[in-house]
Design a protein around this motif. Structure first.
Motif, PDB file in Angstrom:
ATOM      1  N   GLN A   1       1.151  -1.513  -0.154  1.00  0.00           N
ATOM      2  CA  GLN A   1      -0.357  -0.006  -0.498  1.00  0.00           C
ATOM      3  C   GLN A   1       1.121   1.177   0.239  1.00  0.00           C
ATOM      4  O   GLN A   1       1.517   1.136   0.938  1.00  0.00           O
ATOM      5  CB  GLN A   1      -0.864  -0.051   1.338  1.00  0.00           C
ATOM      6  N   PHE A   2       0.814   1.847  -1.120  1.00  0.00           N
ATOM      7  CA  PHE A   2       1.913   3.257  -0.905  1.00  0.00           C
ATOM      8  C   PHE A   2       1.881   4.558  -1.211  1.00  0.00           C
ATOM      9  O   PHE A   2       2.005   5.396   0.003  1.00  0.00           O
ATOM     10  CB  PHE A   2       2.145   3.799  -2.729  1.00  0.00           C
ATOM     11  N   GLN A   3       0.251   4.835  -1.067  1.00  0.00           N
ATOM     12  CA  GLN A   3      -0.280   5.718  -0.159  1.00  0.00           C
ATOM     13  C   GLN A   3      -2.072   5.447   0.020  1.00  0.00           C
ATOM     14  O   GLN A   3      -2.584   3.963  -0.285  1.00  0.00           O
ATOM     15  CB  GLN A   3      -1.178   6.942  -1.226  1.00  0.00           C
ATOM     16  N   PRO A   4      -3.038   6.199   0.667  1.00  0.00           N
ATOM     17  CA  PRO A   4      -4.142   5.395   0.997  1.00  0.00           C
ATOM     18  C   PRO A   4      -4.985   4.941  -0.986  1.00  0.00           C
ATOM     19  O   PRO A   4      -4.511   6.146  -1.410  1.00  0.00           O
ATOM     20  CB  PRO A   4      -4.838   6.508   1.770  1.00  0.00           C
ATOM     21  N   GLY A   5      -5.515   4.518  -1.213  1.00  0.00           N
ATOM     22  CA  GLY A   5      -5.588   4.039  -3.052  1.00  0.00           C
ATOM     23  C   GLY A   5      -4.758   4.055  -3.163  1.00  0.00           C
ATOM     24  O   GLY A   5      -5.189   4.529  -4.616  1.00  0.00           O
ATOM     25  N   VAL A   6      -3.391   4.048  -2.980  1.00  0.00           N
ATOM     26  CA  VAL A   6      -2.774   3.781  -4.519  1.00  0.00           C
ATOM     27  C   VAL A   6      -1.845   2.762  -3.779  1.00  0.00           C
ATOM     28  O   VAL A   6      -1.887   2.090  -2.842  1.00  0.00           O
ATOM     29  CB  VAL A   6      -1.516   4.678  -4.736  1.00  0.00           C
ATOM     30  N   VAL A   7      -1.622   1.460  -4.584  1.00  0.00           N
ATOM     31  CA  VAL A   7      -1.197  -0.493  -4.329  1.00  0.00           C
ATOM     32  C   VAL A   7       0.197   0.380  -5.276  1.00  0.00           C
ATOM     33  O   VAL A   7      -0.290   0.451  -6.807  1.00  0.00           O
ATOM     34  CB  VAL A   7      -2.076  -1.350  -4.647  1.00  0.00           C
ATOM     35  N   ARG A   8       1.253   0.105  -5.327  1.00  0.00           N
ATOM     36  CA  ARG A   8       2.368  -0.239  -6.276  1.00  0.00           C
ATOM     37  C   ARG A   8       3.061  -1.503  -6.073  1.00  0.00           C
ATOM     38  O   ARG A   8       3.474  -2.218  -4.750  1.00  0.00           O
ATOM     39  CB  ARG A   8       3.657   0.910  -4.960  1.00  0.00           C
ATOM     40  N   LEU A   9       3.433  -1.928  -7.415  1.00  0.00           N
ATOM     41  CA  LEU A   9       3.455  -3.366  -7.493  1.00  0.00           C
ATOM     42  C   LEU A   9       5.549  -3.005  -7.782  1.00  0.00           C
ATOM     43  O   LEU A   9       5.178  -2.291  -9.029  1.00  0.00           O
ATOM     44  CB  LEU A   9       2.472  -3.716  -8.634  1.00  0.00           C
ATOM     45  N   VAL A  10       6.463  -3.708  -7.538  1.00  0.00           N
ATOM     46  CA  VAL A  10       7.861  -3.224  -8.464  1.00  0.00           C
ATOM     47  C   VAL A  10       7.685  -4.710  -7.718  1.00  0.00           C
ATOM     48  O   VAL A  10       8.171  -6.137  -7.091  1.00  0.00           O
ATOM     49  CB  VAL A  10       8.420  -3.372  -6.612  1.00  0.00           C
TER      50      VAL A  10
END
Length: 127
Positions: A87-96
């Motif tokens: 969970q990168f930010q509220p409402g934003v998921v980060r895939l690396v």
């Protein structure tokens, strides 16, 4: 009544769900598919030293289905060393995606068809 209205607005704003994740490695490229109940905007960036593909998915909260993506990437995948999901930010998921070599990604969205809902497709081709 005001509380119910507020809850409905939050559910609409962050109600998207990932329904399935799939990974298909091959000699020519690796395909990753995220299936969701609504279309989701994504942004991507390629980073080097070490090589990584970073994808931010807007309007989404991290769930167990997304976390399953980590286990779906096998050691014999020709292009992906590993994937990290958070969970990168509220409402934003980060895939690396940590890569084994430089890649040329092709990212696109498919509309629902047959038994499938909206799909975000990441094709990772070697450079």
């Amino acid at each position: 009544m005001g509380f119910a209205l507020l809850l409905t607005e939050v559910e609409i704003a962050w109600g998207a769900k990932i329904l399935g994740v799939r990974v298909w490695p091959s000699e020519d490229y690796t395909r990753i598919t995220l299936e969701s109940d609504t279309p989701l905007p994504i942004t991507q960036q390629i980073l080097t030293n070490p090589d990584r593909l970073v994808v931010d998915v807007q309007g989404l909260e991290l769930n167990s289905t997304l976390k399953d993506l980590v286990a779906k990437v096998k050691p014999n995948d020709p292009y992906i060393a590993q994937v990290r999901v958070g969970q990168f930010q509220p409402g934003v998921v980060r895939l690396v995606f940590d890569l084994k070599e430089p890649i040329k990604p092709q990212l696109f969205t498919l509309d629902p068809a047959g038994e499938y809902n909206y799909r975000m497709v990441f094709d990772l081709y070697p450079t």
